[in-house]
Design a protein around this motif. Structure first.
Motif, mmCIF file in Angstrom:
data_model
loop_
_atom_site.group_PDB
_atom_site.id
_atom_site.type_symbol
_atom_site.label_atom_id
_atom_site.label_comp_id
_atom_site.label_asym_id
_atom_site.label_seq_id
_atom_site.Cartn_x
_atom_site.Cartn_y
_atom_site.Cartn_z
ATOM 1 N N PHE A 187 1.657 -19.496 -17.071
ATOM 2 C CA PHE A 187 1.296 -18.763 -15.892
ATOM 3 C C PHE A 187 1.792 -18.995 -14.592
ATOM 4 C CE2 PHE A 187 -2.606 -17.438 -13.113
ATOM 5 C CZ PHE A 187 -2.494 -16.310 -13.364
ATOM 6 N N TYR A 232 4.705 -16.860 -14.164
ATOM 7 C CA TYR A 232 4.458 -15.394 -13.897
ATOM 8 C C TYR A 232 3.960 -15.340 -12.423
ATOM 9 C CZ TYR A 232 1.472 -11.286 -13.802
ATOM 10 O OH TYR A 232 0.874 -10.074 -13.602
ATOM 11 N N ASP A 235 -4.524 -12.799 -5.779
ATOM 12 C CA ASP A 235 -3.379 -13.295 -4.748
ATOM 13 C C ASP A 235 -3.212 -12.102 -3.557
ATOM 14 O OD1 ASP A 235 -2.332 -11.534 -6.994
ATOM 15 O OD2 ASP A 235 -0.405 -12.230 -6.100
ATOM 16 N N ARG A 292 -2.492 -8.933 -3.517
ATOM 17 C CA ARG A 292 -1.487 -7.922 -3.409
ATOM 18 C C ARG A 292 -2.297 -6.582 -3.275
ATOM 19 N NH1 ARG A 292 0.321 -7.963 -8.786
ATOM 20 N NH2 ARG A 292 -1.090 -10.012 -8.927
ATOM 21 N N CYS A 315 0.754 -11.080 -19.560
ATOM 22 C CA CYS A 315 1.107 -10.761 -18.211
ATOM 23 C C CYS A 315 2.647 -10.751 -18.034
ATOM 24 C CB CYS A 315 0.599 -11.685 -17.253
ATOM 25 S SG CYS A 315 -0.994 -12.326 -17.422
ATOM 26 N N ARG A 374 -2.437 -15.546 -21.882
ATOM 27 C CA ARG A 374 -3.782 -16.016 -21.524
ATOM 28 C C ARG A 374 -4.799 -15.728 -22.626
ATOM 29 N NH1 ARG A 374 -3.982 -17.875 -16.132
ATOM 30 N NH2 ARG A 374 -5.779 -16.675 -15.313
#
Ligand code: DKA
Length: 134
Positions: free
Chosen positions: A17, A20, A78, A80, A119, A128
């Motif tokens: 992760f 990613y 995050d 975006r 992802c 995940r």
């Protein structure tokens, strides 16, 4: 049908992760928190086909409401601001986010009773796994 995704799912594992998040452009401090956080993923659908998808954690809770194959605006954990569309593809719930000329996909499928979220950002892939809570 999205019925198999309905419920509350608790994250039990997260692989790659950090890579990613780096590929998404997430900064160090947020990645540190993101790596430590074990969110719950909650999905509900009403009788009009409106899907509510929530990621809930001590770090941040995000929620989107949408119909399959209809584009909507999303603000991610995050921060975006993406244009997002979710579709069903061979039993997978595929969430495609686009922003600033970039694209990532979050593919969710139920395998052996677990929800697996894959992802993808370019050639970077994180996986995940979630188990059903309720
Ligand atoms: C999932 O587990 C995938 C969540 C992807 C979030 C990307 C940004 C995280 C920044 C902390 O359903």
């Amino acid at each position: 049908m999205v019925d198999k995704f309905v419920g509350t799912w608790k994250m039990v594992s997260s692989d790659n992760f950090d890579e990613y998040m780096k590929a998404l452009g997430v900064g160090f401090a947020t990645r540190q928190v993101g790596n430590r956080t074990k969110p719950n993923f909650i999905l509900n659908v009403d009788d009009q086909g409106l899907i509510c998808m929530k990621s809930q954690s001590t770090f941040k809770t995000t929620e989107v409401k949408f119909k399959l194959n209809e584009t909507f605006a999303e603000t991610t954990a995050d921060d975006r601001k993406t244009t997002t569309v979710v579709s069903l593809d061979n039993g997978k719930l595929v969430q495609k986010q686009t922003w600033d000329g970039k694209e990532t996909t979050l593919e969710r499928e139920v395998i052996d009773g677990q929800l697996v979220a894959t992802c993808k950002m370019g050639d970077v892939v994180a996986v995940r796994t979630y188990v059903k809570e309720a």
